[in-house]
Design a protein around this motif. Structure first.
Motif, PDB file in Angstrom:
ATOM      1  N   VAL A 150      -1.410  14.183  15.384  1.00  0.00           N
ATOM      2  CA  VAL A 150      -2.081  12.892  15.213  1.00  0.00           C
ATOM      3  C   VAL A 150      -1.552  12.238  13.935  1.00  0.00           C
ATOM      4  O   VAL A 150      -1.725  12.761  12.832  1.00  0.00           O
ATOM      5  CB  VAL A 150      -3.608  13.053  15.134  1.00  0.00           C
ATOM      6  CG1 VAL A 150      -4.277  11.688  14.940  1.00  0.00           C
ATOM      7  CG2 VAL A 150      -4.137  13.737  16.392  1.00  0.00           C
ATOM      8  N   TYR A 151      -0.900  11.092  14.109  1.00  0.00           N
ATOM      9  CA  TYR A 151      -0.372  10.327  12.983  1.00  0.00           C
ATOM     10  C   TYR A 151      -1.337   9.176  12.703  1.00  0.00           C
ATOM     11  O   TYR A 151      -1.659   8.406  13.609  1.00  0.00           O
ATOM     12  CB  TYR A 151       1.010   9.767  13.308  1.00  0.00           C
ATOM     13  CG  TYR A 151       2.050  10.830  13.550  1.00  0.00           C
ATOM     14  CD1 TYR A 151       2.801  11.356  12.502  1.00  0.00           C
ATOM     15  CD2 TYR A 151       2.283  11.323  14.832  1.00  0.00           C
ATOM     16  CE1 TYR A 151       3.757  12.329  12.717  1.00  0.00           C
ATOM     17  CE2 TYR A 151       3.241  12.298  15.056  1.00  0.00           C
ATOM     18  CZ  TYR A 151       3.967  12.800  14.006  1.00  0.00           C
ATOM     19  OH  TYR A 151       4.907  13.774  14.227  1.00  0.00           O
ATOM     20  N   SER A 152      -1.777   9.046  11.459  1.00  0.00           N
ATOM     21  CA  SER A 152      -2.763   8.023  11.132  1.00  0.00           C
ATOM     22  C   SER A 152      -2.475   7.407   9.770  1.00  0.00           C
ATOM     23  O   SER A 152      -1.792   7.994   8.923  1.00  0.00           O
ATOM     24  CB  SER A 152      -4.178   8.615  11.131  1.00  0.00           C
ATOM     25  OG  SER A 152      -4.285   9.646  10.157  1.00  0.00           O
ATOM     26  N   TYR A 153      -3.022   6.203   9.591  1.00  0.00           N
ATOM     27  CA  TYR A 153      -2.827   5.443   8.358  1.00  0.00           C
ATOM     28  C   TYR A 153      -4.148   5.327   7.618  1.00  0.00           C
ATOM     29  O   TYR A 153      -5.175   4.966   8.204  1.00  0.00           O
ATOM     30  CB  TYR A 153      -2.284   4.054   8.697  1.00  0.00           C
ATOM     31  CG  TYR A 153      -2.208   3.106   7.527  1.00  0.00           C
ATOM     32  CD1 TYR A 153      -1.526   3.450   6.369  1.00  0.00           C
ATOM     33  CD2 TYR A 153      -2.809   1.842   7.584  1.00  0.00           C
ATOM     34  CE1 TYR A 153      -1.442   2.574   5.300  1.00  0.00           C
ATOM     35  CE2 TYR A 153      -2.723   0.967   6.524  1.00  0.00           C
ATOM     36  CZ  TYR A 153      -2.041   1.339   5.382  1.00  0.00           C
ATOM     37  OH  TYR A 153      -1.952   0.468   4.328  1.00  0.00           O
ATOM     38  N   ASP A 154      -4.122   5.646   6.332  1.00  0.00           N
ATOM     39  CA  ASP A 154      -5.294   5.506   5.468  1.00  0.00           C
ATOM     40  C   ASP A 154      -5.085   4.271   4.604  1.00  0.00           C
ATOM     41  O   ASP A 154      -4.335   4.311   3.617  1.00  0.00           O
ATOM     42  CB  ASP A 154      -5.450   6.750   4.586  1.00  0.00           C
ATOM     43  CG  ASP A 154      -6.728   6.725   3.757  1.00  0.00           C
ATOM     44  OD1 ASP A 154      -7.283   5.626   3.556  1.00  0.00           O
ATOM     45  OD2 ASP A 154      -7.157   7.792   3.286  1.00  0.00           O
ATOM     46  N   PRO A 155      -5.709   3.126   4.931  1.00  0.00           N
ATOM     47  CA  PRO A 155      -5.465   1.895   4.172  1.00  0.00           C
ATOM     48  C   PRO A 155      -6.008   1.947   2.750  1.00  0.00           C
ATOM     49  O   PRO A 155      -5.515   1.226   1.877  1.00  0.00           O
ATOM     50  CB  PRO A 155      -6.176   0.822   5.003  1.00  0.00           C
ATOM     51  CG  PRO A 155      -7.223   1.566   5.771  1.00  0.00           C
ATOM     52  CD  PRO A 155      -6.660   2.928   6.038  1.00  0.00           C
ATOM     53  N   THR A 156      -7.017   2.775   2.511  1.00  0.00           N
ATOM     54  CA  THR A 156      -7.580   2.867   1.163  1.00  0.00           C
ATOM     55  C   THR A 156      -6.607   3.525   0.207  1.00  0.00           C
ATOM     56  O   THR A 156      -6.376   3.042  -0.910  1.00  0.00           O
ATOM     57  CB  THR A 156      -8.899   3.651   1.187  1.00  0.00           C
ATOM     58  OG1 THR A 156      -9.815   3.037   2.099  1.00  0.00           O
ATOM     59  CG2 THR A 156      -9.518   3.709  -0.199  1.00  0.00           C
ATOM     60  N   ARG A 157      -6.022   4.622   0.651  1.00  0.00           N
ATOM     61  CA  ARG A 157      -5.064   5.341  -0.200  1.00  0.00           C
ATOM     62  C   ARG A 157      -3.618   4.956   0.099  1.00  0.00           C
ATOM     63  O   ARG A 157      -2.698   5.491  -0.509  1.00  0.00           O
ATOM     64  CB  ARG A 157      -5.256   6.852  -0.032  1.00  0.00           C
ATOM     65  CG  ARG A 157      -6.610   7.342  -0.520  1.00  0.00           C
ATOM     66  CD  ARG A 157      -6.700   8.853  -0.492  1.00  0.00           C
ATOM     67  NE  ARG A 157      -6.706   9.375   0.877  1.00  0.00           N
ATOM     68  CZ  ARG A 157      -6.641  10.669   1.170  1.00  0.00           C
ATOM     69  NH1 ARG A 157      -6.545  11.565   0.193  1.00  0.00           N
ATOM     70  NH2 ARG A 157      -6.668  11.068   2.433  1.00  0.00           N
ATOM     71  N   LYS A 158      -3.432   4.053   1.065  1.00  0.00           N
ATOM     72  CA  LYS A 158      -2.101   3.540   1.420  1.00  0.00           C
ATOM     73  C   LYS A 158      -1.117   4.674   1.713  1.00  0.00           C
ATOM     74  O   LYS A 158      -0.049   4.766   1.132  1.00  0.00           O
ATOM     75  CB  LYS A 158      -1.562   2.628   0.305  1.00  0.00           C
ATOM     76  CG  LYS A 158      -2.345   1.346   0.131  1.00  0.00           C
ATOM     77  CD  LYS A 158      -1.703   0.438  -0.891  1.00  0.00           C
ATOM     78  CE  LYS A 158      -2.454  -0.873  -1.006  1.00  0.00           C
ATOM     79  NZ  LYS A 158      -2.444  -1.659   0.255  1.00  0.00           N
ATOM     80  N   ARG A 159      -1.499   5.514   2.645  1.00  0.00           N
ATOM     81  CA  ARG A 159      -0.665   6.654   2.984  1.00  0.00           C
ATOM     82  C   ARG A 159      -0.741   6.948   4.475  1.00  0.00           C
ATOM     83  O   ARG A 159      -1.722   6.638   5.143  1.00  0.00           O
ATOM     84  CB  ARG A 159      -1.097   7.881   2.181  1.00  0.00           C
ATOM     85  CG  ARG A 159      -2.562   8.231   2.324  1.00  0.00           C
ATOM     86  CD  ARG A 159      -3.008   9.199   1.252  1.00  0.00           C
ATOM     87  NE  ARG A 159      -2.548  10.545   1.511  1.00  0.00           N
ATOM     88  CZ  ARG A 159      -2.523  11.506   0.585  1.00  0.00           C
ATOM     89  NH1 ARG A 159      -2.878  11.238  -0.655  1.00  0.00           N
ATOM     90  NH2 ARG A 159      -2.107  12.712   0.888  1.00  0.00           N
ATOM     91  N   ILE A 160       0.328   7.558   4.983  1.00  0.00           N
ATOM     92  CA  ILE A 160       0.377   8.012   6.371  1.00  0.00           C
ATOM     93  C   ILE A 160       0.326   9.532   6.361  1.00  0.00           C
ATOM     94  O   ILE A 160       1.036  10.192   5.589  1.00  0.00           O
ATOM     95  CB  ILE A 160       1.657   7.529   7.073  1.00  0.00           C
ATOM     96  CG1 ILE A 160       1.657   6.007   7.180  1.00  0.00           C
ATOM     97  CG2 ILE A 160       1.765   8.134   8.471  1.00  0.00           C
ATOM     98  CD1 ILE A 160       2.918   5.448   7.786  1.00  0.00           C
TER      99      ILE A 160
END
Length: 213
Positions: free
Chosen positions: A112-122
């Motif tokens: 599962v590949y996901s984006y964390d917009p708060t920490r700006k990381r994949i």
């Protein structure tokens, strides 16, 4: 005055050094030259710093795209499931092997590949399939993908930092539409430059044609 005295006075006059006005003029010229030199060096240093940051962003983005592309090339359109709008997470079930009869055997793990917009990381997290099937791909629902992406299980592995945007398109069901067109992944990356209000940015796009079957 004796000639010896006049010669000594002349020698003293020659050894007395610079006058105060001469020193001030020389110092002013030196400061002016240093100012010109600094003004010409600062932009060059800024361009150099921006170039180094852009290379760093590009390398990180390329490595992340290579990891995702590698998984997508090991599966079919039926083995990919996406989180619905915004599409910033996907689950990939890869083909583990092909048996002697030419039948695909699917892996019992889903990445599962996901984006964390708060920490700006994949990040990528590997999930074990609870009820595995080797005859068909194991897929996740949008709700399941969202749950995995938003939780902090400790199994996440970092793929890339400084990611401003992570977009997967087309935003549709993999089983109905993705087989007819390439899956496109866009990474928009950015990082503030030190000692300046400027920001270095980079956009990378990778498209993968998924196999129908």
């Amino acid at each position: 005055m004796p000639s010896n005295a006049r010669q000594g006075q002349s020698a003293f006059t020659r050894r007395r050094g610079f006058t105060l006005p001469e020193i001030l003029i020389a110092g002013g010229l030196a400061l002016l030259l240093m100012g010109v030199l600094i003004q010409s060096l600062i932009p060059a240093m800024r361009y150099s710093a921006e170039g180094a940051v852009r290379v760093e962003l590009q390398q990180a983005g390329i490595l992340a795209l290579q990891r995702m592309t590698s998984d997508l090339q090991k599966t079919t359109a039926a083995g990919v499931s996406l989180k619905t709008g915004p599409v910033d997470a996907m689950a990939v079930n890869t083909i583990q092997t092909v048996d002697s009869g030419g039948v695909r055997v699917w892996s019992d793990e889903i990445n599962v590949y996901s984006y964390d917009p708060t920490r700006k990381r994949i990040e990528v997290e590997t999930q074990k399939v609870t009820t595995p099937t080797t005859a068909f791909p194991n897929i996740l629902t949008s709700v399941q993908i969202q749950s995995i992406a938003s939780s902090q299980s400790g199994r996440e592995r970092l793929l890339a930092l400084n990611v401003d945007e992570f977009v997967i398109s087309p935003a549709a069901s993999a089983t109905t539409t993705l087989s007819a067109q390439p899956l496109s992944i866009t990474l928009k990356m950015g990082k503030d430059l030190p000692h300046t209000p400027k920001r270095a940015t980079m956009e990378l796009v990778r498209s993968v044609f998924l196999r129908n079957s």
